[in-house]
Design a protein around this motif. Structure first.
Motif, short mmCIF file in Angstrom:
data_model
loop_
_atom_site.label_atom_id
_atom_site.label_comp_id
_atom_site.label_asym_id
_atom_site.label_seq_id
_atom_site.Cartn_x
_atom_site.Cartn_y
_atom_site.Cartn_z
N LEU A 158 0.95 48.48 17.85
CA LEU A 158 1.05 48.66 19.30
C LEU A 158 2.50 48.74 19.76
CD1 LEU A 158 -1.66 46.21 20.72
CD2 LEU A 158 -1.76 48.71 20.67
N GLY A 159 3.31 47.85 19.23
CA GLY A 159 4.70 47.81 19.67
C GLY A 159 5.61 47.29 18.59
N GLU A 160 6.81 47.83 18.54
CA GLU A 160 7.80 47.37 17.58
C GLU A 160 8.35 46.03 18.04
OE1 GLU A 160 12.12 48.82 15.79
OE2 GLU A 160 10.84 50.22 16.90
N SER A 161 8.48 45.11 17.09
CA SER A 161 9.02 43.80 17.42
C SER A 161 9.77 43.27 16.21
CB SER A 161 7.92 42.83 17.86
OG SER A 161 8.48 41.64 18.38
N GLU A 162 10.35 42.10 16.37
CA GLU A 162 11.03 41.41 15.30
C GLU A 162 11.08 39.93 15.64
OE1 GLU A 162 15.21 42.28 15.06
OE2 GLU A 162 15.36 42.61 17.23
N ARG A 163 11.24 39.11 14.64
CA ARG A 163 11.43 37.69 14.88
C ARG A 163 12.90 37.45 15.26
NH1 ARG A 163 6.24 35.70 15.08
NH2 ARG A 163 5.11 36.14 13.17
N VAL A 164 13.12 36.62 16.26
CA VAL A 164 14.47 36.25 16.66
C VAL A 164 14.55 34.74 16.79
CG1 VAL A 164 14.91 38.42 17.86
CG2 VAL A 164 13.95 36.50 19.12
N LEU A 165 15.75 34.21 16.60
CA LEU A 165 16.02 32.81 16.88
C LEU A 165 16.69 32.73 18.24
CD1 LEU A 165 17.43 31.22 13.60
CD2 LEU A 165 15.13 31.08 14.52
N CYS A 166 16.25 31.80 19.05
CA CYS A 166 16.83 31.70 20.38
C CYS A 166 16.80 30.27 20.88
CB CYS A 166 16.12 32.63 21.37
SG CYS A 166 14.35 32.34 21.51
N ALA A 167 17.66 30.01 21.85
CA ALA A 167 17.75 28.70 22.49
C ALA A 167 18.34 28.92 23.87
CB ALA A 167 18.60 27.74 21.67
N TYR A 261 20.65 38.65 10.78
CA TYR A 261 19.65 38.36 9.75
C TYR A 261 18.27 38.85 10.19
CZ TYR A 261 22.94 35.08 7.55
OH TYR A 261 24.03 34.50 6.94
N VAL A 262 17.46 39.31 9.24
CA VAL A 262 16.04 39.58 9.48
C VAL A 262 15.29 38.27 9.20
CG1 VAL A 262 14.03 40.94 8.84
CG2 VAL A 262 16.30 41.99 8.82
N LYS A 263 14.42 37.87 10.12
CA LYS A 263 13.82 36.53 10.05
C LYS A 263 12.30 36.61 10.05
CE LYS A 263 17.47 35.80 13.34
NZ LYS A 263 17.52 37.26 13.56
N ASN A 264 11.69 35.60 9.45
CA ASN A 264 10.23 35.53 9.47
C ASN A 264 9.78 34.14 9.03
OD1 ASN A 264 7.59 36.38 9.78
ND2 ASN A 264 7.79 38.18 8.48
N PHE A 265 8.47 33.89 9.17
CA PHE A 265 7.89 32.64 8.72
C PHE A 265 7.40 32.72 7.28
CE2 PHE A 265 7.04 32.24 13.38
CZ PHE A 265 7.87 31.15 13.59
N SER A 266 7.54 33.87 6.66
CA SER A 266 7.11 34.04 5.28
C SER A 266 8.17 34.82 4.53
CB SER A 266 5.77 34.79 5.21
OG SER A 266 5.96 36.15 5.51
N SER A 267 8.02 34.87 3.21
CA SER A 267 9.00 35.59 2.39
C SER A 267 8.88 37.10 2.55
CB SER A 267 8.83 35.21 0.91
OG SER A 267 7.50 35.47 0.48
N ALA A 268 7.81 37.56 3.23
CA ALA A 268 7.68 39.00 3.53
C ALA A 268 8.57 39.32 4.74
CB ALA A 268 6.23 39.36 3.82
N THR A 269 9.88 39.16 4.53
CA THR A 269 10.82 39.26 5.65
C THR A 269 11.22 40.71 5.86
OG1 THR A 269 11.63 37.11 4.94
CG2 THR A 269 12.90 38.22 6.63
N THR A 270 10.35 41.47 6.49
CA THR A 270 10.65 42.85 6.84
C THR A 270 10.35 43.05 8.32
OG1 THR A 270 8.43 43.64 6.34
CG2 THR A 270 10.00 43.61 4.53
N GLU A 271 11.00 44.03 8.90
CA GLU A 271 10.79 44.29 10.32
C GLU A 271 9.35 44.63 10.62
OE1 GLU A 271 13.22 45.41 8.48
OE2 GLU A 271 15.14 45.24 9.52
N SER A 272 8.71 45.44 9.76
CA SER A 272 7.35 45.90 10.04
C SER A 272 6.33 44.77 10.00
CB SER A 272 6.95 47.00 9.04
OG SER A 272 6.94 46.49 7.72
#
Length: 309
Positions: A158-167, A261-272
């Motif tokens: 549906l939409g392109e997204s990515e994981r980000v760290l923020c505060a 950095y590309v970030k994720n909750f799993s080792s499948a750290t890809t944008e898609s």
């Protein structure tokens, strides 16, 4: 009782996860349900359900039979609807699950616009950050980030997204800005709970290098909206999908960190693997209301993507 009635009975048992509940819904005695289920299993020579006094679960054969029951029952109901309402009818319910943040901000407005155009459709919106077995849930449409490992469903981005760290700016001013993933060990982390698991191992990729960091949870919740509110209030650093926090970043309420950095909750750290996607059961004949809503959903997100350009 015929095979179609047996399919209806079996589908109700699985939906309610209760033999007694199925008996009440079907207006028969519990003993009748037990006898019919045993006759059904004897007919095929397989066990369809694992049954204890407190729990019911599908066997492998039961899973196959249940999926087939749903397909056949849906086809019959659709034919009945076409006969009684006409080929143009879109009347009926649509059951949708979406994450809380994106569900309230984007999906709910899309649903209200859709029902303004098709008032005979009754939407059921479940705001939930966790997705269970789609086949067994009785849900028509699942909207979520990342992949669902289920061969029985169809997925579309549906939409392109990515994981980000923020505060929040206040938190970063008081605690400092992390420059490397390892710096996160000295920060308060706001951590999601998924199926009672703490998502406190965060993965980072930069070029060909992949590393993981176990963060120190300050707060944990299974509600993504609560986690974001804690971040907005200055309680720590959170990993979120950009679609969830983009407006907060644009208005200065949150700041992103470690953006290279590309970030994720799993080792499948890809944008898609973090894109927002819609999933639905692979059925040969989707009810018209489902097809209409999916087309409406795709069009709405296509417009949303254009607005970002």
């Amino acid at each position: 009782m015929g095979k179609f009635s047996d399919m209806q009975m079996f589908a109700v048992i699985v939906k309610l996860q209760s033999m007694a509940g199925a008996a009440r819904e079907l207006g028969v005695s519990p003993a009748s349900i037990t006898t019919r289920l045993k006759t059904l299993e004897d007919r095929y020579g397989v066990k369809l359900l694992n049954r204890t006094t407190r729990h019911i679960s599908l066997t492998d054969s039961g899973e196959i039979y249940y999926r087939s029951c749903l397909d056949i029952l849906d086809s019959v109901y659709e034919v009945e609807n076409l006969i009684t309402k006409g080929v143009r009818s879109s009347q009926g319910p649509i059951k949708i699950i979406a994450p809380k943040d994106i569900g309230k901000r984007l999906i709910l407005p899309i649903i209200t616009n859709f029902t303004a155009k098709y008032p005979e459709v009754t939407p059921h919106l479940y705001l939930n950050d966790h997705v269970h077995n789609v086949t067994e849930s009785g849900v028509d449409i699942v909207i979520r980030y990342g992949e669902l490992d289920d061969v029985n469903i169809i997925g579309r981005r549906l939409g392109e997204s990515e994981r980000v760290l923020c505060a929040s700016p206040q938190y970063l001013k008081q605690q400092g800005v992390p420059n490397t993933p390892n710096d996160l060990k000295d920060h308060a982390a706001l951590v999601m709970l998924s199926s009672q698991q703490e998502l406190k191992t965060w993965y980072f990729r930069k070029g060909a290098k992949l590393q993981s960091v176990v963060v120190n949870p300050k707060y944990l919740s299974d509600d993504g909206e609560i986690i974001k509110q804690l971040a907005l209030s200055g309680y720590g650093i959170v990993m979120k999908s950009r679609l969830d926090i983009q407006s907060d970043v644009e208005q200065g309420r949150l700041c992103t960190v470690l953006d290279d950095y590309v970030k994720n909750f799993s080792s499948a750290t890809t944008e898609s693997s973090t894109d927002l996607k819609v999933y639905y059961l692979d059925k040969r004949h989707q009810p018209k209301r489902i097809r209409l809503f999916l087309d409406f959903l795709y069009e709405a997100f296509a417009e949303h993507e254009k607005e970002k350009v």
